[in-house]
Design an enzyme around this catalytic site. Structure first.
Site, mmCIF file in Angstrom:
data_model
loop_
_atom_site.group_PDB
_atom_site.id
_atom_site.type_symbol
_atom_site.label_atom_id
_atom_site.label_comp_id
_atom_site.label_asym_id
_atom_site.label_seq_id
_atom_site.Cartn_x
_atom_site.Cartn_y
_atom_site.Cartn_z
ATOM 1 N N LYS A 50 59.221 42.791 40.729
ATOM 2 C CA LYS A 50 59.487 43.838 41.688
ATOM 3 C C LYS A 50 58.595 43.873 42.863
ATOM 4 O O LYS A 50 59.151 44.285 43.879
ATOM 5 C CB LYS A 50 59.562 45.234 40.957
ATOM 6 N N ASP A 113 47.131 37.267 42.195
ATOM 7 C CA ASP A 113 45.916 37.719 41.540
ATOM 8 C C ASP A 113 45.125 36.486 40.788
ATOM 9 O O ASP A 113 44.370 35.743 41.368
ATOM 10 C CB ASP A 113 46.165 38.744 40.668
ATOM 11 N N LYS A 141 44.083 38.252 46.050
ATOM 12 C CA LYS A 141 42.698 38.782 45.668
ATOM 13 C C LYS A 141 41.801 37.399 45.300
ATOM 14 O O LYS A 141 41.793 36.933 44.120
ATOM 15 C CB LYS A 141 42.654 39.662 44.328
ATOM 16 N N PHE A 162 41.439 48.396 42.598
ATOM 17 C CA PHE A 162 42.592 48.780 42.387
ATOM 18 C C PHE A 162 43.567 49.177 43.312
ATOM 19 O O PHE A 162 43.393 50.658 43.667
ATOM 20 C CB PHE A 162 42.550 50.087 41.085
ATOM 21 N N ASP A 169 51.978 48.555 42.498
ATOM 22 C CA ASP A 169 52.367 49.578 41.450
ATOM 23 C C ASP A 169 51.113 49.945 40.701
ATOM 24 O O ASP A 169 50.172 49.089 40.409
ATOM 25 C CB ASP A 169 53.693 49.387 40.592
ATOM 26 N N ARG A 175 54.911 52.353 44.508
ATOM 27 C CA ARG A 175 55.388 51.027 45.074
ATOM 28 C C ARG A 175 55.840 51.629 46.535
ATOM 29 O O ARG A 175 55.768 50.631 47.420
ATOM 30 C CB ARG A 175 56.396 50.395 44.514
#
Ligand code: PRP
Length: 191
Positions: A50, A113, A141, A162, A169, A175
């Site tokens: 999402k 990621d 990242k 984070f 999210d 989000r």
């Protein structure tokens, strides 16, 4: 930014502003459009739900200014793993609605990621005989990359912290935050 959003107190600091996101998306759209100017049938955007929804919506509209035409597809995948760590084993929750044979596909991802999701997805889409498959990812990242994935278009390299917002999210929340911010440690420590 409007004063008094519910999430303001949870964000430690903003690392990418709304304005920066907007400018970057216009830049990415121009590049993708230039590289696909002769793409027969236009571009088939594949959004991975999402997190990429915000990016898909803004990127498709930006692409509309530069052409060629686009169509939108949505896929949902689930990566088996521990918490936020993906394992590379992916299950399809929602598949493509159409045949992509001979099409110029651009995967629209919010964040790379470990790269495991994308690595799997590229192989999956390539097995369906598209003409081309490229990837546009708004965030990456670099510290966390486990597998090298050829991501042709990258918006921002972000620190391995984070982060939430613009689709990203924490436990399905944040989000809708219009910028990217670092979440205060006490927020995730208390859950
Ligand atoms: C996020 C993101 C990518 C994936 C990247 O999705 O949208 O699909 O993780 O991680 P990787 O490079 O380590 O594979 P997530 O599974 O959190 O689902 P969401 O988009 O619904 O938040």
């Amino acid at each position: 930014m409007a004063d008094g959003s519910w999430y303001d107190a949870d964000i430690d600091r903003v690392i990418i502003s709304e304005e920066q996101i907007k400018e970057k998306i216009a830049e990415l759209a121009q590049k993708v459009a230039a590289d696909h100017a002769d793409a027969e049938g236009g571009i088939l955007l594949v959004c991975v739900l999402k997190g990429a929804v915000m990016f898909m919506a803004d990127f498709a509209r930006a692409l509309g200014h530069y052409g060629p035409s686009t169509e939108m597809e949505f896929m949902a995948v689930s990566s088996y793993g521990q918490g936020r760590t993906s394992s590379g084993v992916v299950r399809i929750l929602k598949d493509l609605d159409r045949d992509i044979t001979g099409r110029h596909v651009v995967i629209v991802e919010d964040i790379v990621d470990s790269g495991l999701t994308l690595s799997w997805l590229m192989k999956y889409l390539e097995s369906r005989s598209p003409e081309t498959v490229d990837v546009v990812a708004l965030f990456r990242k670099p510290d966390a990359v486990k597998v090298q994935v050829p991501v042709k278009y990258v918006g921002f390299d972000i620190p391995n912290e984070f982060v939430v917002g613009y689709g990203l999210d924490f436990a399905e929340r944040y989000r809708e935050v219009p910028y990217v911010g670092v979440l205060k440690p006490e927020v995730y420590a208390r859950s």
